[in-house]
Design an enzyme around this catalytic site. Structure first.
Site, PDB file in Angstrom:
ATOM      1  N   CYS A 285      44.744   9.949   1.775  1.00 34.29           N
ATOM      2  CA  CYS A 285      45.638   9.275   0.821  1.00 34.29           C
ATOM      3  C   CYS A 285      45.711  10.108  -0.453  1.00 34.29           C
ATOM      4  CB  CYS A 285      45.084   7.885   0.501  1.00 34.29           C
ATOM      5  SG  CYS A 285      46.230   6.859  -0.436  1.00 34.29           S
TER       6      CYS A 285
ATOM      7  N   CYS B 132      37.655   0.466   4.751  1.00 27.70           N
ATOM      8  CA  CYS B 132      38.569   1.541   5.082  1.00 27.70           C
ATOM      9  C   CYS B 132      37.985   2.922   4.770  1.00 27.70           C
ATOM     10  CB  CYS B 132      39.833   1.313   4.280  1.00 27.70           C
ATOM     11  SG  CYS B 132      41.093   2.473   4.617  1.00 27.70           S
TER      12      CYS B 132
ATOM     13  N   CYS C 148      38.086   2.593  -3.420  1.00 25.60           N
ATOM     14  CA  CYS C 148      38.455   2.762  -2.006  1.00 25.60           C
ATOM     15  C   CYS C 148      37.877   4.050  -1.451  1.00 25.60           C
ATOM     16  CB  CYS C 148      39.978   2.783  -1.890  1.00 25.60           C
ATOM     17  SG  CYS C 148      40.550   3.293  -0.273  1.00 25.60           S
TER      18      CYS C 148
ATOM     19  N   GLU D 202      41.931   5.515  11.075  1.00 25.62           N
ATOM     20  CA  GLU D 202      41.251   4.292  11.494  1.00 25.62           C
ATOM     21  C   GLU D 202      42.203   3.121  11.708  1.00 25.62           C
ATOM     22  OE1 GLU D 202      37.277   5.278   8.843  1.00 25.62           O
ATOM     23  OE2 GLU D 202      38.457   3.498   8.417  1.00 25.62           O
TER      24      GLU D 202
END
Ligand code: SF4
Length: 423
Positions: free
Chosen positions: A146, A396, A153, A126
């Site tokens: 990640c 995110c 998150c 993104e």
């Protein structure tokens, strides 16, 4: 005070699978051509020489092509008008000027834009553009997924797929400038005027520009993809190309302490740290890399960060989570730590933007206000970030998940149709 919370047993210990940065080989695509985006000028010259030009011609062509790629944003060799007409097809046969594929683009009612992009090997990531009155900030991703599992998150719930290459990182900036229509038009002679170059900094001024700032704050931990992020940002800062000043670029880390000094020395951009908590127990929970590199180490690395000063303060990102990290005591401890380490600091208070299944709620507006007052009264700037793009899943990782959900729903629908046809 916040009580410590135990972590689920299944949560991986951060840092155990640190992705090893691998130098990017120059891989020709299936059609045999090589993508030039993301390569430094000397490497472009070497490729031209390998393709048959003599050393002097290769160097000159590389300089010209680099200018067209990063200063003018062209995507076709045919548009490179100062390169001989016969030379252009020669280039087009061997090389391409790539961009990430756009899977989806959304525009929020507040002007925030979000793109779901796809790598050539089919991985989605993104990019977000946030316009403000005096600036436009592009939030750039460094990895697909990640490793760090920060609990607030959404990207942290996704596994790391792979590091993005320098071309895929700088390609986000190029694509944003394409979408914003920001490449200079007109003749080569007027290019410098078109670009509104700031003579002192060799960079853009904010005047009249839409994209003025970059934050490495999208998907991924940039310091776990150090080499590629550094190489990409060098291209973004190159005075002959995109020419964005290092003062307008911020790299945000969750706290990869051993890489912070190198980031300051080799990249030299502003530093932001995802702090989010001021006690070991709470930070261990919210930002689990804290179990590997603790608060003291992290704050000392901030104090030692090359180039940090009152003019270039370190930003501490602090997401406001109801009853987890938002008490008056937390605010006072934050002030105490910043003063103890004599940090030239600014605190960004971020109201939590919940996603489906998120383990936290956002602090109340009164709590956020009180927290901000305590920090501000101690002489530290503590703006509260206005939530942006809430109508377009701008937090995110959300767009990627939404697209996957849709494609799963689409697959279910197709399966049902097939079943009905067979039946
Ligand atoms: S906040 Fe950043 S480092 Fe932490 S999980 Fe999300 S993307 Fe990774």
């Amino acid at each position: 005070m916040n009580a410590p919370t135990s972590l689920p047993v299944s949560m991986p210990i951060p840092g155990h699978i640190d992705p090893v940065p691998v130098p990017r080989p120059v891989t020709p695509r299936e059609d045999g051509r090589t993508d030039l985006i993301g390569l430094p000028r000397p490497q472009i010259a070497t490729l031209f020489q390998d393709a048959g030009l003599d050393a002097k011609a290769a160097k000159l062509r590389a300089k010209q092509v680099f200018h067209w790629l990063y200063h003018r944003g062209v995507t076709e060799f045919e548009a490179m008008t100062d390169i001989a007409k016969t030379m252009r097809p020669w280039l087009a046969e061997r090389f391409v000027i790539g961009r990430p594929d756009v899977v989806e683009a959304q525009v929020s009612t507040d002007g925030t834009r979000k793109w779901l992009l796809r790598t050539a090997d089919g991985h989605d990531f993104e990019m977000v553009f946030i316009p403000d009155a005096d600036r436009g900030t592009l939030c750039v991703s460094s990895q697909v997924g990640c490793t760090l599992n920060c609990r607030f998150c959404h990207t942290g719930t996704m596994k790391l797929v792979r590091n993005l290459t320098p071309g895929e990182i700088v390609g986000q900036v190029m694509l944003a400038r394409d979408a914003l229509g920001e490449w200079p038009k007109g003749s080569m002679a007027s290019a410098a005027d078109d670009l509104d170059l700031d003579e002192d900094e060799g960079s853009y001024t904010a005047d009249g520009r839409l994209l003025t700032n970059i934050v490495m704050m999208g998907m991924g931990e940039p310091l776990y993809n150090f080499d590629n992020v550094r190489d990409a940002l060098k291209l973004v800062m190159d005075g002959d190309g995109l020419a964005l000043s290092k003062r307008r670029i911020t790299l945000s880390t969750a706290g990869v302490v051993p890489m912070m000094a190198r980031a300051g020395e080799e990249i030299g951009v502003n530093l932001a740290v995802s702090l989010h908590a001021v006690t070991k127990d709470v930070r261990d929970e919210i930002v689990p890399i804290n179990r590997k590199f603790g608060l003291e180490e992290l704050l000392q690395a901030c104090a030692d960060y090359p180039g940090a000063s009152n003019a270039r303060r370190i930003t501490f990102e602090y997401v406001m989570l109801k009853d987890r990290n938002d008490s008056d005591d937390d605010a006072r401890e934050l002030v105490r730590l910043i003063k103890q380490y004599k940090l030239p600091a600014k605190v960004n208070l971020i109201p939590f933007n919940p996603w489906p299944g998120a383990p936290y709620e956002c602090s109340t507006p009164e709590r956020v206000k009180r927290f901000a007052e305590i920090v501000f009264e101690a002489g530290i700037s503590a703006p509260v970030r206005t939530p942006r793009g809430r109508d377009i899943d701008a937090a995110c990782g959300q767009l990627k998940t939404a697209a996957e959900r849709r494609s799963r729903a689409e697959m279910d629908r197709l399966a049902a149709e097939k079943q009905a046809a067979l039946g």
